[in-house]
Design a protein around this motif. Structure first.
Motif, short mmCIF file in Angstrom:
data_model
loop_
_atom_site.label_atom_id
_atom_site.label_comp_id
_atom_site.label_asym_id
_atom_site.label_seq_id
_atom_site.Cartn_x
_atom_site.Cartn_y
_atom_site.Cartn_z
N LYS A 1 0.75 -0.80 -0.10
CA LYS A 1 0.48 -0.17 -0.43
C LYS A 1 0.68 1.20 -0.28
O LYS A 1 2.02 1.43 0.16
N VAL A 2 -0.11 1.83 -0.22
CA VAL A 2 1.06 3.80 -1.29
C VAL A 2 0.14 4.14 0.73
O VAL A 2 -0.90 4.63 1.18
N ARG B 1 -13.06 10.49 -6.22
CA ARG B 1 -11.93 10.07 -7.17
C ARG B 1 -11.66 10.42 -8.41
O ARG B 1 -10.27 10.93 -7.97
N SER B 2 -12.26 10.06 -9.68
CA SER B 2 -12.23 11.07 -11.03
C SER B 2 -11.69 12.73 -10.18
O SER B 2 -10.36 13.25 -11.04
N LYS B 3 -12.35 13.43 -10.02
CA LYS B 3 -12.30 15.13 -9.62
C LYS B 3 -11.25 15.06 -8.72
O LYS B 3 -10.05 15.80 -9.04
N SER B 4 -10.56 14.22 -7.68
CA SER B 4 -9.15 14.06 -7.36
C SER B 4 -8.24 14.26 -8.09
O SER B 4 -6.59 14.83 -8.15
N ILE B 5 -8.00 13.01 -8.97
CA ILE B 5 -7.01 13.22 -9.74
C ILE B 5 -7.12 13.65 -10.96
O ILE B 5 -5.96 14.27 -11.35
N THR B 6 -7.99 14.66 -11.25
CA THR B 6 -7.96 15.39 -12.08
C THR B 6 -7.40 16.62 -11.60
O THR B 6 -6.47 17.02 -12.15
N GLN B 7 -7.22 16.64 -10.70
CA GLN B 7 -6.56 17.72 -10.01
C GLN B 7 -4.95 17.42 -9.26
O GLN B 7 -4.18 18.49 -9.53
N VAL B 8 -5.11 16.37 -9.46
CA VAL B 8 -3.13 16.47 -9.28
C VAL B 8 -2.86 16.39 -11.02
O VAL B 8 -1.54 16.63 -10.53
N LYS B 9 -3.73 15.58 -11.91
CA LYS B 9 -3.01 15.82 -12.91
C LYS B 9 -2.44 17.99 -13.61
O LYS B 9 -1.88 17.99 -14.22
N LYS B 10 -3.15 18.33 -12.68
CA LYS B 10 -3.30 19.91 -13.33
C LYS B 10 -1.42 20.13 -12.91
O LYS B 10 -1.15 21.37 -13.31
N PHE B 11 -0.56 19.69 -11.95
CA PHE B 11 0.45 19.83 -11.07
C PHE B 11 1.62 18.77 -12.06
O PHE B 11 2.63 18.81 -11.79
N LYS B 12 1.31 18.19 -13.55
CA LYS B 12 2.13 17.33 -13.93
C LYS B 12 3.39 17.85 -13.97
O LYS B 12 4.26 17.08 -14.55
N THR C 1 5.43 12.02 -8.25
CA THR C 1 4.93 11.70 -7.47
C THR C 1 3.56 11.97 -7.76
O THR C 1 2.46 11.75 -7.42
N ILE C 2 3.54 12.29 -9.58
CA ILE C 2 1.71 12.58 -9.58
C ILE C 2 1.98 11.08 -9.83
O ILE C 2 0.25 10.29 -9.49
N TRP C 3 2.11 9.71 -10.11
CA TRP C 3 2.20 8.65 -10.45
C TRP C 3 1.43 7.95 -8.61
O TRP C 3 0.43 7.70 -8.31
N LEU C 4 2.24 8.24 -7.51
CA LEU C 4 2.16 8.09 -6.64
C LEU C 4 0.67 8.81 -5.64
O LEU C 4 -0.07 8.21 -5.23
N LEU C 5 0.27 9.31 -6.12
CA LEU C 5 -0.85 10.23 -5.83
C LEU C 5 -1.94 9.09 -6.49
O LEU C 5 -2.81 9.49 -5.60
N GLU C 6 -2.19 9.67 -7.31
CA GLU C 6 -2.86 8.75 -8.00
C GLU C 6 -3.31 7.31 -7.48
O GLU C 6 -3.79 6.88 -7.71
N LYS C 7 -2.21 6.56 -7.28
CA LYS C 7 -2.37 5.07 -6.91
C LYS C 7 -3.00 5.24 -5.47
O LYS C 7 -3.89 4.44 -5.01
N GLN C 8 -2.76 6.80 -4.56
CA GLN C 8 -2.93 6.69 -3.30
C GLN C 8 -4.66 6.95 -3.83
O GLN C 8 -5.07 6.06 -2.61
N ILE C 9 -5.04 7.79 -4.65
CA ILE C 9 -6.25 8.13 -4.48
C ILE C 9 -7.08 6.98 -5.15
O ILE C 9 -8.55 7.09 -4.20
N GLN C 10 -6.54 6.33 -6.44
CA GLN C 10 -7.16 4.78 -5.75
C GLN C 10 -7.31 3.41 -4.86
O GLN C 10 -8.40 3.02 -4.89
N GLN C 11 -6.37 3.85 -4.40
CA GLN C 11 -6.62 2.87 -2.56
C GLN C 11 -7.91 3.44 -2.54
O GLN C 11 -7.97 2.75 -1.24
#
Length: 259
Positions: A68-69, A209-220, A227-237
């Motif tokens: 787990k992340v 979940r989608s709203k949060s991942i969209t927010q994260v991708k704004k910082f790509k 960092t983006i990968w781990l955050l997406e994994k954390q949100i999915q988890q």
């Protein structure tokens, strides 16, 4: 993990996906600068990531899920509020619990009709704001629509389409609602409704979940791809854990309804 990342807070690449990425993600100490602290952090992160990498390989070898992340919310607060994401997911779970409690009782009571949504020309309203609901007998409920007679037909339709297996009868401004006997068919109908409520809640969960991942991708373009990968994994988890809790609620409710 959090301690190691805190050491590297000023560094753009805070979170790394694999051990080999450490050399790529961390800056070199400046010439003549205090290298020991940076090097100590580098070794600390290497050890944490290597441990996680080996644990993941071991889990895969046993047919288990990946490690787990667990990202510290404080480390990524400038990118996304993970606590807010979690609160949004928990709100969906609480709404499902409320739906189960309010609408899925084996024996129908007046309170079960309170929040049935009635669509009128003036908007949508809970039934208990338009009519007075009472129980005439164990087998009959009455909805008095005297205060809003023009909404009587709409209220009867809302009751009929509520999924509660009710067949209202309109008598002027009075709506008579026979209470169905507790049959096996009725129990199975309620169990199907429980499944519908759960599916609807999972759709709401996916939106969070989608709203949060969209927010994260704004910082790509501002933070590392790791960092983006781990955050997406954390949100999915987080979403997966919420969905599992919903499945447990559904299983318990279904067992209760079917007896």
């Amino acid at each position: 993990m959090a301690l190691a990342l805190r050491c590297l807070r000023p560094v753009p690449s805070l979170l790394l996906r694999a051990p080999f990425a450490v050399a790529r993600g961390l800056p070199r100490a400046p010439r003549g600068g205090p290298a020991p602290l940076l090097e100590g952090c580098r070794q600390c992160v290497q050890q944490v990531l290597l441990s996680r990498h080996l644990a993941t390989k071991k889990a895969k070898g046993k047919g288990q899920s990946q490690a787990k992340v667990n990202i510290s919310a404080a480390l990524v607060e400038d990118i996304i509020n993970l606590e807010e994401t979690n609160e949004g997911m928990q709100a969906v779970i609480e709404a499902l619990k409320e739906d189960f409690s309010r609408n899925l009782s084996v024996r129908t009571s007046p309170g079960a009709l309170d929040h049935i949504t009635v669509v009128t020309k003036d908007g949508k309203f809970p039934l208990n704001q338009l009519g007075q609901i009472s129980q005439k007998s164990p087998q009959l409920m009455i909805v008095n629509m005297t205060n809003f007679p023009e909404s009587t037909a709409a209220a009867a339709k809302a009751i009929r389409e509520s999924g509660m297996n009710l067949n209202p009868e309109v008598d002027g401004t009075m709506i008579r609602v026979p209470v169905p006997k507790v049959t096996r068919e009725h129990r199975e109908s309620l169990a199907k409704l429980a499944k519908q409520f759960t599916n609807k809640s999972k759709e709401a969960l996916r939106k969070v979940r989608s709203k949060s991942i969209t927010q994260v991708k704004k910082f790509k373009n501002k933070v590392s791809e790791d960092t983006i990968w781990l955050l997406e994994k954390q949100i999915q988890q987080m979403a997966d854990e919420a969905a599992m809790e919903m499945d447990k609620l559904l299983a318990a409710k279904t067992k209760e309804l079917l007896g």
